[in-house]
Design an enzyme around this catalytic site. Structure first.
Site, mmCIF file in Angstrom:
data_model
loop_
_atom_site.group_PDB
_atom_site.id
_atom_site.type_symbol
_atom_site.label_atom_id
_atom_site.label_comp_id
_atom_site.label_asym_id
_atom_site.label_seq_id
_atom_site.Cartn_x
_atom_site.Cartn_y
_atom_site.Cartn_z
ATOM 1 N N LYS A 40 0.843 -1.189 0.000
ATOM 2 C CA LYS A 40 0.000 0.000 0.000
ATOM 3 C C LYS A 40 0.888 1.252 0.000
ATOM 4 O O LYS A 40 1.737 1.417 0.878
ATOM 5 C CB LYS A 40 -0.868 -0.044 1.265
ATOM 6 C CG LYS A 40 -2.220 0.606 1.126
ATOM 7 C CD LYS A 40 -3.054 0.274 2.362
ATOM 8 C CE LYS A 40 -4.359 1.020 2.384
ATOM 9 N NZ LYS A 40 -5.077 0.822 3.647
HETATM 10 O O1 G3H Z 1 -8.353 3.310 5.644
HETATM 11 C C1 G3H Z 1 -9.237 3.835 4.964
HETATM 12 C C2 G3H Z 1 -10.606 4.025 5.464
HETATM 13 O O2 G3H Z 1 -11.524 3.603 4.495
HETATM 14 C C3 G3H Z 1 -10.828 5.461 5.889
HETATM 15 O O3 G3H Z 1 -12.106 5.610 6.395
HETATM 16 P P1 G3H Z 1 -12.518 6.900 7.220
HETATM 17 O O4 G3H Z 1 -12.503 8.081 6.304
HETATM 18 O O5 G3H Z 1 -13.886 6.584 7.703
HETATM 19 O O6 G3H Z 1 -11.524 7.070 8.320
#
Ligand code: G3H
Length: 383
Positions: A154
């Site tokens: 990633k």
């Molecule tokens: O790690 C990625 C997540 O989909 C981020 O989600 P979030 O914007 O709710 O923190």
């Protein structure tokens, strides 16, 4: 239970899945894990169907579960048994082992979907988000030590990491590009993937894959604030519409870029499209429908990562139909109406990216600090 992972012994796991480890919130190794939808048990009898099955089978969208958490106690145990090496080394050892273990759970899915699903992602250190060369070195290292076919490295879509993505893809390493917030940056990400495939020199590109993690809800969170500041009825009426509109236009870009002579030449070598993955799909404003960032973003060959809230809501009352390109002109209208109101999409993208990188760094640093404190108190690990 129909959901869950790993599949129960004896389960015939015809599954939709994948998973990621990333740094967020306060949880070590918290990130995306996979939705595993078992379609039949070991005896061939069917299990309860849900909207997730329809999502996958009818519309070709893979639901991935976005919520993996390793108990802190496991980490502390590791420290206690860890000898004398530095905490960050122990941390990475643990991450690598977790990723390897998880990737084994999903190998069957990876095989059954011919490398389409069943991935685990491991993220390079967020401290490298502005370091092109450091990211390349870290990605190659992680790829080597993890040594599993169904693992994504990633890499954030920051400007300095765009060349890293190209280079890593060119080495035949599969990449999950994360923290994408704007159309301009998304196009650069696609170009990096295409450039990397072309530069790889591989005659068979079928095992080099990628997902582009386009963040959704956070776009509304920021733009809604800007609209409230503007405060006119027209501005207020556009609240809660920006994120889905931009995502719909991202899908148009995806279709455009993965067609035509350049792409067809790569397809002849087995190249696979870099899938669009919707990230940040949980609703932050309780006034909005709880499936706002899932239901309007359904389209073929995409991935929807869902944390518990979005997942349970969608299973309970989500509707499955191809929505991602059902209202393109409306999405274009919203996008340009926002521009006319003074919303600068470039500013939005860079602001959200800065916040995203910062928050990943903070979580990462705070995790290592906590482990170091524990190690110091145990006097087992030297600095
Ligand atoms: O790690 C990625 C997540 O989909 C981020 O989600 P979030 O914007 O709710 O923190």
């Amino acid at each position: 239970m129909f959901l869950g992972f790993p599949a129960k012994p004896g389960f015939n796991s015809k599954l939709v899945s994948s998973s990621c480890f990333s740094f967020k919130n306060d949880h070590p190794s918290k990130g995306s894990f996979v939705v595993v939808c078992s379609l039949a048990d070991g005896n061939g009898s069917s299990v309860k169907r849900t909207t997730l099955h329809d999502l996958y089978e009818k519309e070709g969208q893979s639901p991935w579960y976005d919520n993996l958490c390793r108990p802190v106690t496991d980490l502390l145990l590791l420290i206690e048994n860890g000898g004398t090496c530095a905490v960050w080394k122990r941390y990475w050892e643990l991450v690598v082992k977790d990723i390897q273990d998880a990737s084994k759970l999903f190998e069957l899915i990876y095989d059954q979907t011919d490398g389409g699903d069943g991935y685990v992602s491991v993220e390079v250190s967020p401290r490298l988000a502005d370091d092109t060369e450091g990211t390349i070195v870290a990605a190659k290292y992680l790829h080597k030590v993890v040594d599993r076919p169904n693992v994504y490295i990633k890499i954030p879509a920051t400007a300095p990491c765009i060349p890293s993505i190209k280079e890593v893809i060119a080495k035949g390493i599969s990449v999950n590009v994360t923290l994408i917030f704007s159309l301009a940056r998304y196009e650069a990400v696609i170009d990096a993937y295409l450039d990397g495939l072309e530069a790889s020199g591989l005659t068979d590109l079928s095992r080099v894959t990628s997902v582009a993690s386009f963040f959704v809800s956070r776009v509304d969170t920021l733009i809604d604030k800007m609209l409230e500041k503007i405060g006119t009825p027209e501005a207020l009426d556009l609240r809660g519409k920006a994120a889905v509109a931009q995502a719909a236009l991202a899908y148009q870009l995806y279709q455009k870029k993965f067609s035509g002579p350049r792409w067809e030449a790569l397809v002849k070598k087995g190249a696979k499209k870099q899938r669009l993955l919707w990230a940040s799909t949980s609703v932050k404003n309780p006034a909005y429908p709880d499936t706002l960032y899932v239901a309007p973003l359904i389209g073929p060959n995409t991935v929807s990562t869902m944390p518990d809230q979005a997942l349970l809501a969608f299973i309970d009352h989500g509707t499955v139909s191809r929505t991602i390109d059902a209202n393109v002109s409306e999405a274009e209208g919203i996008y340009s109406a926002l521009e006319k109101l003074g919303i600068d999409w470039a500013y939005v993208g860079s602001q959200l990216e800065d916040e995203g990188v910062e928050s990943f760094k903070k979580s990462f640093d705070s995790l290592l600090d906590t482990l170091q404190e524990k190690a110091n108190s145990l006097k087992l690990i030297s600095m």
